[in-house]
Write an enzyme that holds these catalytic residues in place. Structure first.
Site: not given
Length: 762
Positions: A40-41, A239-240, A269, A619
């Site tokens: 995604k980043t 983002d997020e 998340q 992660r």
DNA sequence: TAGGGTAAGTTTTTT
DNA sequence: ACTTACCCTA
């Protein structure tokens, strides 16, 4: 132009179709639902790079993230992508709060803030609120400053003012107390030229809202700098997005009036519900923004399938998910390891030992991360790492900046910038001792409140506060000192300025004079602070005192032990979100630690806790180890722990239990029977041992001398009866003899600590 | 006013 | 365990 287009197409060549769609889609809002590790980043940074390729001005792009870490990472990756091609520095990249702070520095006059306003952290907020409660004669025992601030924070997160508090669904007496205090609190902050974290967002939203409303009306509308700001951006990326709260969502809307909006998030998340974030935000996005293009990213590029299978096993138990199927072609990899240790010390030693071995074998320390649920768990680990000679970086927590002497000096600097900041002024007025005691400060403070001015303003006219001659003289001396120091601001660089402060105030001398180890350590901390300032000035030569203080208040602390560059990372799971590591240790996997004791009876919060576990597990790229302890010193007491339910959820095919058995060590056949039925009965069969488990802990290992209460043999898990609370299960004890205290879990009362003589065996 | 001593509360997570 | 808050004495 032809070049730009070929550049753009070469950029997207390495992306999968979904990522590519997220990068190249234009002409309508985009919602990217991106599972963990699905790039995604990568998609966001490529989107920004591609925009630049297409000729979009960098300053017309806004990228918002949630944590400073993520912001730093985003900027870095964009820079790397565009190296030598575009001027990326002018892109606005930042957290919601840093972006708001930036806007308010320029345009804050509309809400009564100067360009040097202070940002109050939660300790600052509490000291203001304490005074506010006092002023209203509200008992801080019954209504804690923290509690009232909690209500205000909730309100601010939803964009509510003092008169809209009913909407929070709270009732009297809290409602009326909160309303009163909200108003007074804001007045105090305004007089102090200060804003708290919530204000940063709320003020900015108000300003932009007003600017847009008045724009069409007056002739000057189009010239209003705030109105122009709201139309400045051509592209906004968030983002997020699952972690945005209503006020943040409104801010995004206000800043993207003319912009194409691209939001990225993952409902699995969402871990900031406690801060007012609302997952619905992401679910409702398409309704709020008609024509939204929804793109799903499902191919995971980060983790091996064993890790993904564990993640899925955890998150699958949640209800109300959008639902995604993550897949990866990175192969099975190593099974996820599950380890039970004796106590948190052994846990820390194990992690340190393994890290040592890995680094010696050539692994990059930066590739290793150690996670924990709460900061309190970090200390032992930090300790053991240091012993093993491993550098570590500790994100957040009781940061360097929280240390007494550092806070003092920073308060001085804060006062030099903004003397009206009462909290900071109060902190330093008598440090070192200037014989200005409580009585004097209280008198001045009362006077200031009467006049509606700051403490500093009152200090400039000490005679009007009814002070004695001696007290007034001391105040005048102090005021003069501050004036002198303020005159130095701008005439020298920051490290020098700090030296002047420490010298001229007598702060250093006072520390040097009491010649003990502690003040020695404090002097060293001040040295470190100076080093910090030197580093800051080197990095940002044209930045001023204001920039430094803003950095400190918004970015908070990151402590390093040892070599900065090559260090293992320690952090809470919350701050790990958005990051990835080759090897991850997830520590403290015990009930009451993770999931945290406070969420055990709230299914809603338990789901959030589960998402947090999902975040933690995802992660890891290659190696993941979950550790737990049989007993743990927590809040000053030794607790006996049981494995986290999240560990029990893991599939046996993907896990490997190393070492000791996970069941609580049975003391007697009776306790053993209870233990087995209380926990997942299938547990024993769920785990595949790749080696024979160690022998269970011996009596000695488990705590040596076992207390004898009136001849009764105590063991963990035994049933005890309390006169008032009924039967409960013994989970731990401390003390001995008459002061023997037992920790008992009552089905109806929860965990209680009682003196042994109040209970009897069943 | 300051400093020592005791009592009490505190701990989820971030900006 | 650890820190802060408050109270009392010098």
């Amino acid at each position: 132009m032809g070049d730009a287009i070929s550049e753009a197409s070469s950029r997207v060549a390495s992306l999968n179709p979904a990522q590519r769609a997220a990068v190249v889609h234009r002409g309508s809002p985009v919602l990217v639902l991106a599972g963990a590790g699905t790039g995604k980043t990568r998609a966001i940074t490529h989107r920004v790079a591609t925009l630049l390729d297409e000729g979009v001005e960098p300053w017309r792009i806004l990228a918002v993230t949630f944590t400073n870490r993520a912001a730093g990472e985003m900027r870095e990756r964009i820079e790397r992508l565009c190296e030598g091609e575009h001027e990326t520095r002018k892109i606005w990249v930042g957290t919601f709060h840093s972006i708001c702070a930036r806007i308010l520095r320029q345009h804050g006059t509309g809400v009564g803030l100067s360009n040097r306003f202070s940002i109050y952290d939660s300790a600052d907020q509490q000291s203001v609120m304490r005074k506010v409660l006092d002023a209203h004669n509200i008992s801080t025992k019954m209504y804690s400053p923290r509690g009232v601030l909690g209500v205000l924070d909730k309100a601010k997160n939803q964009g509510l003012g003092p008169d809209d508090l009913e909407r929070l669904g709270i009732h009297d007496p809290m409602l009326s107390i909160a309303r009163k205090c909200y108003k007074t609190y804001q007045e105090r902050l305004r007089a102090a030229d200060a804003a708290d974290f919530g204000d940063l967002l709320l003020h900015t939203v108000r300003l932009l809202r007003d600017a847009q409303r008045t724009a069409g009306q007056g002739q000057l509308g189009d010239l209003d700098p705030l109105y122009r700001l709201s139309r400045r951006f051509d592209h906004v990326v968030v983002d997020e997005f699952q972690d945005t709260n209503p006020i943040q969502a409104e801010l995004v809307d206000l800043l993207s009036t003319d912009a194409e909006l691209c939001v990225v998030g993952d409902d699995d998340q969402a871990i900031y519900g406690w801060r007012g974030a609302d997952v619905d935000q992401i679910l409702r996005f398409s309704d709020r923004h008609p024509g939204t293009e929804v793109i799903r990213l499902e191919q995971n590029y980060r983790s091996t399938t064993h890790i993904l299978d564990c993640a899925d096993a955890i998150i699958r138990k949640n209800r109300g998910r959008l639902g995604k199927t993550l897949w990866s072609d990175l192969g099975e990899g190593n099974p996820v390891r599950v380890m039970m240790l004796y106590d948190e010390r052994e846990e820390a030693r194990l992690v340190a030992h393994e890290a040592r071995t890995a680094i010696d074998e050539g692994m990059e320390p930066e590739g290793i991360a150690i996670f924990y649920r709460t900061h309190a768990q970090s200390r032992v680990i930090e300790d053991e790492l240091r012993r093993a000679g491993i550098s570590c970086r500790i994100v957040g927590g009781v940061a360097f900046y929280e240390r007494l002497e550092v806070k003092d000096v920073l308060s001085y600097l804060q006062v030099l910038l903004n003397p009206n900041s009462d909290v900071h002024l109060t902190r330093i007025v008598n440090r070192p001792s200037r014989k200005i005691g409580n009585t004097t400060v209280t008198k001045l403070s009362n006077r200031a409140t009467e006049e509606g001015v700051s403490l500093w303003a009152a200090m400039e006219h000490p005679e009007s506060a009814g002070l004695g001659a001696a007290a007034a003289r001391r105040i005048r001396g102090f005021v003069e000192l501050i004036h002198q120091l303020r005159a130095l601001v701008g005439t020298m660089d920051l490290p020098q300025l700090m030296v002047e402060v420490v010298e001229r105030t007598g702060y250093r001398i006072a520390l040097a004079q009491d010649d003990n180890e502690e003040s020695q350590a404090r002097l060293e901390n001040l040295q470190e602070l100076q080093g910090n300032l030197i580093e800051f000035v080197e990095e940002r030569p044209d930045a001023g005192l204001d920039d430094y203080l803003e950095l400190v208040s918004l970015v908070g602390g990151e402590r390093s032990e040892g070599d900065r560059g090559r260090a293992v990372t320690l952090m809470t799971i919350h701050s790990a979100k958005g990051l990835e590591f080759e090897r991850v240790y997830l520590t403290g996997m015990e009930e009451r630690v993770f999931p945290h004791a406070r969420v055990l009876d709230d299914p809603f919060q338990m789901e959030e806790e589960r998402r947090l576990a999902y975040v933690a597990v995802t992660r890891a790229k290659r190696d993941l180890t979950l550790t737990m302890c049989r007993r743990r010193m927590l809040y000053g007491q030794t607790q006996v722990g049981t494995p986290s339910r999240f560990v029990l959820d893991l599939p046996s095919e993907s896990t490997n239990q190393i070492g000791r058995d996970l069941t609580t060590s049975p003391r007697t056949p009776k306790a053993a029977a209870r233990t087995v039925t209380r926990q997942s009965p299938s547990w024993q069969n769920d785990i595949e041992y790749d080696e024979a488990p160690d022998a269970p802990f011996t009596e000695d290992e488990l705590g040596g001398s076992e207390p004898e209460g009136e001849g009764v043999h105590l063991y963990i898990g035994m049933l005890l009866r309390h006169k008032a609370w009924g039967e409960g299960e013994l989970v731990g004890w401390h003390g001995s003899g008459r002061s023997l205290k037992l920790q008992i879990k009552f089905p109806t009362r929860g965990l209680k600590t009682v003196v042994a003589s109040f209970v009897e065996p069943v």
